[in-house]
Design a protein around this motif. Structure first.
Motif, short mmCIF file in Angstrom:
data_model
loop_
_atom_site.label_atom_id
_atom_site.label_comp_id
_atom_site.label_asym_id
_atom_site.label_seq_id
_atom_site.Cartn_x
_atom_site.Cartn_y
_atom_site.Cartn_z
N SER A 49 0.82 -1.22 0.00
CA SER A 49 0.00 0.00 0.00
C SER A 49 0.85 1.26 0.00
O SER A 49 0.34 2.36 -0.29
CB SER A 49 -0.94 0.01 1.21
OG SER A 49 -0.19 -0.01 2.42
N LYS A 104 4.34 -9.74 -6.66
CA LYS A 104 4.13 -8.52 -7.45
C LYS A 104 5.49 -8.08 -7.99
O LYS A 104 6.38 -7.76 -7.20
CB LYS A 104 3.51 -7.42 -6.59
CG LYS A 104 3.32 -6.11 -7.38
CD LYS A 104 2.77 -5.05 -6.47
CE LYS A 104 2.83 -3.71 -7.18
NZ LYS A 104 4.20 -3.28 -7.48
N LYS A 158 -3.32 -5.75 -5.09
CA LYS A 158 -2.12 -5.32 -5.80
C LYS A 158 -1.16 -6.47 -6.10
O LYS A 158 -0.17 -6.29 -6.80
CB LYS A 158 -1.39 -4.25 -4.99
CG LYS A 158 -2.08 -2.90 -4.97
CD LYS A 158 -1.18 -1.85 -4.33
CE LYS A 158 -1.81 -0.47 -4.44
NZ LYS A 158 -0.91 0.59 -3.89
#
Length: 399
Positions: A97, A152, A177
């Motif tokens: 985040s 990611k 994400k």
């Protein structure tokens, strides 16, 4: 008076250059990449400054630090260095985040800003393999699936069968994400897969070495048997051993021995120990077909061995397999040659006999040719005698 004017001009020039420099320059920043859970240092600097303040803001445009003053209550963010030419902050325990575009501002008139992008790499979880049936049955079709999450960008999955790479089918799904990656491997198992190690390897930019998980496949399959023997040329009076060699999973037990379709006839000389059958002293009565049989829950199998016991004084090597191999083919070759010679001789006799029989009949027919139409015996004799003049012709015809 002139000296005062000169000093005023110098001061004015210095102030003008400083003011012009601070107005013309922009703060300098760099993009930062950090692994999730790591630490990110964000640095903003200027080449020269007239004590104008620097400020860091997060992607939500919340002020993090204004000079050396902390503005956002986040215990993970701390000041590293604050001066007229540099403002460096540290973000600890970075999460996905925290990724985004950060802004450094130089509070001149007008305000100058520069952007820096913070990239956070999501570390994939250790892979997990599912789909293993323990044990798998021969000829079953199974699907192995390797799964890793939290990566990611999306991680890459590779499969290995022992040390050889095999191709799987990969699927990528976004979860917020980060990404969840699956790879499937489908195949039909056989006995060659028993004990084979299947390895799932996860590769990612955040990892210095791939994550690996390995599972060993167990396959149950029906037994296969083979009988080995201790002597190539068994002779009377010798010690002789047969062994029932078996493969199968589970291991086929027990091994049952028989001779010519029945029980072993002489248990005092024929000793069974596990998979071995030992005949302590061979004799001619031991000739016959020996059979071993074993089974597991996948099936039953057997193997047979035909024993022929040679006489004690039988010529020929009994310990040198190569010598035996050379001796055997010589006898076979001699026997084959003799058979061919006998066959050709019989054929020649038959052909010659038929040839002689055919030509002898033709000669007799020509001898009687002059008496065939005679009305009585006397005339026939005369005709036959008259035909002597044609003897040379008949002789040439016979030849």
């Amino acid at each position: 008076m002139m000296l005062q004017l000169r000093l005023i001009f110098i001061l004015y020039s210095l102030c003008a250059s400083v003011f012009k420099g601070s107005q013309g320059q922009f703060p300098i920043t760099q993009n930062v990449t950090v692994v999730e859970g790591g630490t990110a240092n964000m640095t903003c600097r200027v080449d020269y400054n007239d004590n104008t303040s620097l400020q860091w803001s997060n992607p939500a445009q919340q002020t993090l630090f204004f000079g050396d003053k902390k503005a956002l209550r986040d215990h993970r963010i701390e000041l590293v260095r604050a001066s007229s030419q540099e403002l460096t902050i540290r973000i600890n325990d970075v999460s996905l985040s925290d990724e985004g575009q950060y802004t450094c501002s130089l509070f001149t008139m007008p305000v100058k800003t520069t952007k820096a992008f913070l990239t956070v790499l999501g570390v994939p979880s250790r892979p997990e393999i599912t789909g293993f049936a323990k044990p798998a049955m021969e000829k079953d079709v199974i699907t192995l699936t390797c799964t890793t999450s939290g990566s990611k960008p999306a991680a890459n999955i590779r499969w290995f069968r022992n040390d050889k790479e095999v191709q799987g089918t990969m699927e990528v799904n976004a979860t917020g994400k980060s990404f969840t990656v699956k790879s499937s491997l489908q195949f039909q198992v056989n006995k060659q897969d028993d004990g084979v190690a299947y390895t799932c390897s996860v590769e990612h930019v955040s990892l210095s070495n791939p994550y690996m998980t390995t599972e060993v496949l167990e396959v149950h399959y029906a037994p296969q048997l083979e009988i080995t023997h201790s002597l190539i040329l068994p002779q009377e009076g010798q010690y002789f051993k047969l062994e029932c060699v078996s493969i199968g999973n589970p291991i086929p037990e027990p091994v049952l021995w028989s001779k010519d379709g029945g029980e072993l006839p002489d248990i005092e000389r024929m000793i069974v120990e596990g998979r071995e059958l030992t005949i302590t002293i061979l004799n001619k009565t031991d000739n016959g077909t020996y059979r071993c049989e074993a089974s597991n829950h996948m099936g039953t199998s057997f193997a047979e061995y035909l024993l022929f016991v040679y006489a004690k004084d039988f010529p020929g090597p009994s310990t040198d397999p190569n010598a035996l191999g050379q001796h055997g083919p010589d006898h076979a070759l001699i026997g084959g040659v003799v058979a061919v010679v006998v066959f050709i001789t019989l054929c020649l006799i038959i052909v010659l006999g038929r040839y002689l029989a055919r030509h002898k009949g033709t000669y007799l027919t020509h001898e009687a040719k002059g008496s065939e139409d005679a009305p009585d015996a006397d005339t026939a004799i005369i005709n036959a005698e008259g035909n002597h003049v044609h003897a040379e012709e008949k002789k040439e015809y016979f030849i």
